[in-house]
Design an enzyme around this catalytic site. Sequence first.
Site, PDB file in Angstrom:
ATOM      1  N   GLY A  43       0.847  -1.193   0.000  1.00  0.00           N
ATOM      2  CA  GLY A  43       0.000   0.000   0.000  1.00  0.00           C
ATOM      3  C   GLY A  43       0.882   1.241   0.000  1.00  0.00           C
ATOM      4  O   GLY A  43       2.033   1.196  -0.435  1.00  0.00           O
ATOM      5  N   LEU A  44       0.342   2.340   0.504  1.00  0.00           N
ATOM      6  CA  LEU A  44       1.120   3.578   0.483  1.00  0.00           C
ATOM      7  C   LEU A  44       2.424   3.426   1.245  1.00  0.00           C
ATOM      8  O   LEU A  44       3.477   3.846   0.771  1.00  0.00           O
ATOM      9  CB  LEU A  44       0.302   4.721   1.076  1.00  0.00           C
ATOM     10  CG  LEU A  44      -0.782   5.264   0.155  1.00  0.00           C
ATOM     11  CD1 LEU A  44      -1.524   6.398   0.840  1.00  0.00           C
ATOM     12  CD2 LEU A  44      -0.191   5.751  -1.149  1.00  0.00           C
ATOM     13  N   ALA A  45       2.381   2.808   2.426  1.00  0.00           N
ATOM     14  CA  ALA A  45       3.601   2.678   3.221  1.00  0.00           C
ATOM     15  C   ALA A  45       4.552   1.665   2.578  1.00  0.00           C
ATOM     16  O   ALA A  45       5.711   1.980   2.309  1.00  0.00           O
ATOM     17  CB  ALA A  45       3.251   2.270   4.649  1.00  0.00           C
ATOM     18  N   ARG A 338     -14.533  12.789  14.114  1.00  0.00           N
ATOM     19  CA  ARG A 338     -15.202  11.532  13.783  1.00  0.00           C
ATOM     20  C   ARG A 338     -15.724  10.777  15.004  1.00  0.00           C
ATOM     21  O   ARG A 338     -16.851  10.285  15.006  1.00  0.00           O
ATOM     22  CB  ARG A 338     -14.222  10.630  13.021  1.00  0.00           C
ATOM     23  CG  ARG A 338     -13.883  11.184  11.669  1.00  0.00           C
ATOM     24  CD  ARG A 338     -12.811  10.378  10.971  1.00  0.00           C
ATOM     25  NE  ARG A 338     -12.591  10.908   9.631  1.00  0.00           N
ATOM     26  CZ  ARG A 338     -11.688  10.437   8.780  1.00  0.00           C
ATOM     27  NH1 ARG A 338     -10.924   9.424   9.118  1.00  0.00           N
ATOM     28  NH2 ARG A 338     -11.551  10.963   7.588  1.00  0.00           N
ATOM     29  N   HIS A 430     -13.365   1.751  10.520  1.00  0.00           N
ATOM     30  CA  HIS A 430     -12.723   2.319   9.365  1.00  0.00           C
ATOM     31  C   HIS A 430     -11.204   2.208   9.429  1.00  0.00           C
ATOM     32  O   HIS A 430     -10.552   1.838   8.470  1.00  0.00           O
ATOM     33  CB  HIS A 430     -13.134   3.800   9.284  1.00  0.00           C
ATOM     34  CG  HIS A 430     -12.481   4.547   8.184  1.00  0.00           C
ATOM     35  ND1 HIS A 430     -12.570   4.142   6.881  1.00  0.00           N
ATOM     36  CD2 HIS A 430     -11.745   5.679   8.171  1.00  0.00           C
ATOM     37  CE1 HIS A 430     -11.907   5.002   6.115  1.00  0.00           C
ATOM     38  NE2 HIS A 430     -11.382   5.928   6.872  1.00  0.00           N
ATOM     39  N   GLU A 454      -0.354   1.966   8.611  1.00  0.00           N
ATOM     40  CA  GLU A 454      -1.412   1.643   9.578  1.00  0.00           C
ATOM     41  C   GLU A 454      -1.020   0.470  10.460  1.00  0.00           C
ATOM     42  O   GLU A 454      -1.543   0.316  11.562  1.00  0.00           O
ATOM     43  CB  GLU A 454      -2.733   1.345   8.831  1.00  0.00           C
ATOM     44  CG  GLU A 454      -3.951   1.301   9.752  1.00  0.00           C
ATOM     45  CD  GLU A 454      -5.254   0.951   9.039  1.00  0.00           C
ATOM     46  OE1 GLU A 454      -5.267   0.986   7.788  1.00  0.00           O
ATOM     47  OE2 GLU A 454      -6.246   0.655   9.720  1.00  0.00           O
TER      48      GLU A 454
END
Lengths: 671, 249, 219
Positions: A43-45, A338, A430, A454
Site C-alpha cells: 500500500g502507500l507505506a 469523527r 474504518h 497503519e
Amino acid sequence: MSTLDAKIPEGPIDKKWTNHKNKINLVNPANKRLIDVIVVGTGLAGGSAAATLAELGYNVKAFAYQDSPRRAHSIAAQGGINAAKNYQGDGDSTYRLFYDTVKGGDYRSREANVYRLAEVSANIIDQCVAQGVPFARDYGGLLDNRSFGGVLVSRTFYAKGQTGQQLLLGAYSAMNRQIARGKIKMYNRHEMLDVVVVDGKARGIIARNLVTGEIERHSAHAVVIASGGYGNVYFLSTNAMGSNASAAWKIHKKGAYFANPCYTQIHPTCIPRSGDYQSKLTLMSESLRNDGRIWVPKNMDDVLAIREGRKKPTDLSEEERDYYLERRYPAFGNLVPRDVASRAAKERCDAGYGVNETGEAVYLDFKSAIERYGKEQAQIHGISNPSKEQILEMGEKVVENKYGNLFQMYEKIVDENPYKTPMKIYPATHYTMGGIWVDYNLMTTIPGCYAIGEANFSDHGANRLGASALMQGLADGYFVLPYTIGDYLSHDIRTGAIPTNTPEFDEAEKAVKDRINFFINNNGTKTVDHFHKRLGKVMWDKVGMARNAQGLNEAMAEIKAIREEFWKDVKVPGKADELNPELEKAGRVADFLELGELFARDALQREESCGGHFREESVELDGEQKGEAKRNDTDFAFVAAWEYKGEPADAVLHKENLEFKDIELKQRSYK
Amino acid sequence: MNLTLQIWRQNGPNDAGRMVEYKVSDISEHMSFLEMMDVLNEELVAKGDDPVAFDHDCREGICGMCSMFINGEAHGPDRGVTTCQLHMRMFNDGDTIYIEPFRAKAFPVIKDLIVDRSSFDRIQHAGGYVSVNTSGNTQDANSLPVPKADADKAFDAATCIGCGACVATCKNSSAMLFVGAKVSQYALLPQGKVEAVERVKNMVHQMDLEGFGNCTNTGACEIECPKGISLSNIARMNREFFVSALAGE
Amino acid sequence: MSAPTGIVKTSIARKFVMAFTGFFLIVFLLTHLSINLLTLSSDPEAFNEASHFMATNPLIQVMQYVLAAGFLIHIIMGIKLTKQNSDARPVKYVKNNAAANSGFASRSMIVTGLLVLVFIVLHLKDYFWVLKFGDMTPYSSDYDLVVGLFSSPLYTVIYVAAFVLLGIHLSHGFQSAFQSLGANHPQYTPFVKGFGTWYSILVPAGFALVAVWHFVQSL
C-alpha cells in the site's frame, strides 16, 4: 511490567529529526547491493518504502496478497492528504499540523513522531507531484486545498474523491521503475504466514504462493511489515475483504509488542447495513459533512411512520427534526471530529430513533445546502425572482460538482436519489490507530523487524484526523524508514546472504504447514465466515463505539469460546496445494480470534475515555461537558504495549509513558 | 428472487473448463452481485463442494480486482460500475445469469473466474512512471504550474483501476484503452513530458508482446469501463506514438 | 532504454496504415462517383469523354497502380489484423452481448469489407477488364457498356446490395480512420462523425441511384 524505551533523540522537538539523521550510521552504496530487505504489503507505506529502498540500492523483495501492488486498500482512501505547505497563506505551519494531530489524537500519541510527520509532510506533496500525481489545481495552475474536520486551516491536498488511488498509483509507478530495473522482486498473490527469527533478529519470512499453494522461504537482512490495520476483526468494516492482521499478528507472536489495540476509528458517515448477507460497508467521505446536516425525527411516531413507509423524511417539517449534532455541539455542529459524531449517532439510535428497518441509520440531508447554493447561483446569474424549481436545479448542480461521484456511488448501492431525499448513514469501523509498537526508528521489539503505515501504532494516538493516514503511510515509506533502517543495516554489511536451509527456517515452515494441514483435514461443520461473523458481532456489540467493564469481560470470554469452537469445528474445503480462498480466510480469522480478545483486554485495562475508545464509566458528570468523554491523564498517559505469552489473556502489559513537553494537555471541547 | 446461474468452472490453467448450472434462491434485490456469489459459495461449502473462485477485494469499485463477464458484458449490465458495485435489483426473478471470466490470451485463467492480469503490470514496468527518485529533494510542488484543464484530463485518465474490462469487452481483446489512459496521464503533465517519446514506444511494444489484439475503434471499452475512461485517450496515445516514431533515434 | 526497431509492425502503426489507405479509398470513391453521375446526363458523350480521359491520362495511369496498391494493402492488412484479433481470444465467450456496447457496423468490418471485395472482383471482371483489355466490339461506347450491364436485374441488385454494404463499412470506417490517426477532439469529432454518417449514406446512395436509374431506363 516494564517501561519501554522509544529511543527518542535528544534536543528540541524541531531539531530532533535533523540531528538524528545527522548522527545515524549509513551504508555505503556498494554495500547496499549486498543487503536484502523484505517488505510485506504494497500500500502507500509498503509501496513507497519498497521503491525508495530499491532506489537507494538495497535488494527488495515485496509481497502482496493481491494480484498487483496497485490494488492495496490504500487505493480506497477518498478525501485527501494533509501537508503543512501553507499555500493558502492561512497561518498553517509544521507546528500547527503537529499540534492539530496531537490534539486530534486526544493526547495519546508520541510527540516526537508526530512532529517528524508534520515536518516531512511538505516533502510528500513535492515528491508526488514530481511523480505525476494529478492533484486538483485551481485556474492559475497551482495546487488546490480543501478543509477537513477538526482543524482551522485548509491544508488538505486532494484528487477529487480518489486521492488514495492517485497516491497509491504514484507509489506503484515508483515501484514499477524499480521492478523494471530488477531492484524489486515482486511477489504478487503471496501471503506472509510467519516471520523467521535467527539469533534474535528478523531474518526472513515464510510465505504461501496463493496460486499454487507452495510454501516458500525468503530470507533478508531486515523485514518490514506494512500490511495495514485490523479493522476486519469486526467482520463488517470499510476495509477490503482481504485486509487482515496476520502479518502483524505473526510478528507479535514472535516477540513484537502490540500497542493500543483498543484504539479504533469508527467513521460516522458510512452506508448503513441492509441485511445479514452484507459483506462489507462503504464509506462516504467526511467531506460530505461540510454541506450535509445530520438529523433524526424528534418524535417517535414519525420514526415508526418512516420505518413502516407511511411517511417520507421529506414530509417532516423543520420543527419535527432533531439536528442533534447542531443541538449538542453548537460551535462545531456537523463538523465535530469523527469519534464524537459517531457516538452521537449511536446515542440517538440506541434511544430508538434510527430511521431504517434495522434501527441503525440517521439522515444526512443536503436540502439546506442545495437551497443555499441555488440562491447563491441565482444571485450570481442575476435572476431576481427565481422559482423554487430553478433554485433546486442550480443548487443540485453545485452539489453535483462537489460530490458527484459520492452521490452516484450512494445511489448505485442504496437505489435512492440523495439529491431528492436525505442519505441514510451510520458509523462503521474504518481505521485502527493501534498496531505494532515501534520505537522512533519504526523498529519493533524484534531487532531488524520494522512496522510502517497503519500496521504500526505510532502517530495518531487515540483518534486519527481526516487526511492524515495517507500522510503517515507515505512519510514512513518515503522519508523515515529508508533513513532509519540504514542505521540497523550498517551492522550487516559483512553478514552475506542469509541462508534459508537453517533450523529456524525449518521450524517456521513446519509450523506453517502443520497449521494448513490442520485446516484442510479438520472435518468441521461450519464455514470460516460463520465464525468471523460471530466474532464481528461480539466486537461490535461489546467492544464497539461504547464500552464498559462488564461487556468487555463478557467479550473476552465469548471470543475465547468462539476461538475454541473454531479450532474444533471449522470446515475448509479444497486442498492445500491449490488456489484456495477459504483456506486463506481460515488462517486470517484464526488470528483475528486471538487479536479480538487482546483488543477487549486492552479496552478493559484502559479505564478512561479517549478518542475512539469510549468507556461508559468515564464520562463528565456535570458542567457544560456533561455526558462527554472523560480522559484520565494522571493514570493513562501511556502507550499500552502487549507482549505475547500464549493465550491473549496471559499477555503482559508494558508501558511507554507519554511526555508532553511542547503541548499542554487539555480537554477537547467542541461545544 | 430465485435465479439460475451458468458459471464457468475451470480447475486450473490446463483444464478445458465448462459451464456449470447452479440454482440460488431467496436472493434479496439489495444484495450486491458478489454477495449473491457469497451465498452460493456458502451453500457449496456446506454441501462439501468446491466453492467458485473469483477475484474481489475492496468491494467499493476502486481496487480493480473483481472481474466477471456477466450476461455477455464486462461487470454486467449496469453502467459505470464494477462487478462488486452491481446490485441484484438489475435482475429479475427467474432469470438465468451467465458468469464467465474475463477472456483474452493475455489474461489466462488461473481458476474458475480468476484470471492472471500480470500483463498489465508488465506494460507498466515498460514505462508507466516518471523517472524521479524519492529523495525528497525535488522542486517545490507549486514551482511548475499546470493548466487546470490538463490537470483535470490527466486525472480523468489516471482514474483507471486496471480491472481489464476494456480488454474483456473488446472484440479484439485490445488493451489500448488501458495503455492509452496511462500514456495520456503522463503526456498531459509537464513532469511526464520529459520521457514521453520513449515511454509510448516502450509501452506499446510491451502491449503487443503480451498478445493483446488491435484496436478497431468499436468503442465498446469506453462504454463498459467502470470509470468511463474516454476513447480520446487512445487517440492521444496514437498521436504520441506518431510523434515518437517521427522523433526517431 | 529503447524499443526495438520495427515500429511498422506495432499495432498502432498497422491501424495507421488501415486508416491512411482507408482515407485514400474514400477520396477515390468520390472521384469515381462524380464520373458515374455523368451517365445520368442526357448527353452520353460527357461520360465517354471522362471515361476516355481516365483511360488515357498518364497521371491517372500511374494512380491506378497506387490505387490498386491501396486496395491490396487495406485488404491484406485488414485480414491480417482480423486474424491477430481473433487469436487474441482463443477461448470465446459462451454468451456475449456485444450489441450492448458497440455498433453492428464496427463489429462487422471484415464481413462487409470482404463482401465488398467480392463485388469489386465482379465489377473489375465485368467492367474494368472489358473496358481495358476486353473485346469492346459489341458496345458502341463506354456509356453503352454501362447501360448494357444495368439492364440486367441481377447485376443491378448485386450492385445496389454491394453499396449498402459499403455504406455500412464506411459508417464506421470514416470516423474510425480519424480516431486511428489520433484526431479526436471534443469540438470537431462530433462534426467528423456527422459528416461520416452523411458521407456513408450519400456516396453509396449516389452509386445505387445510377444503377437503379439505368435499370429503370432499360425497362
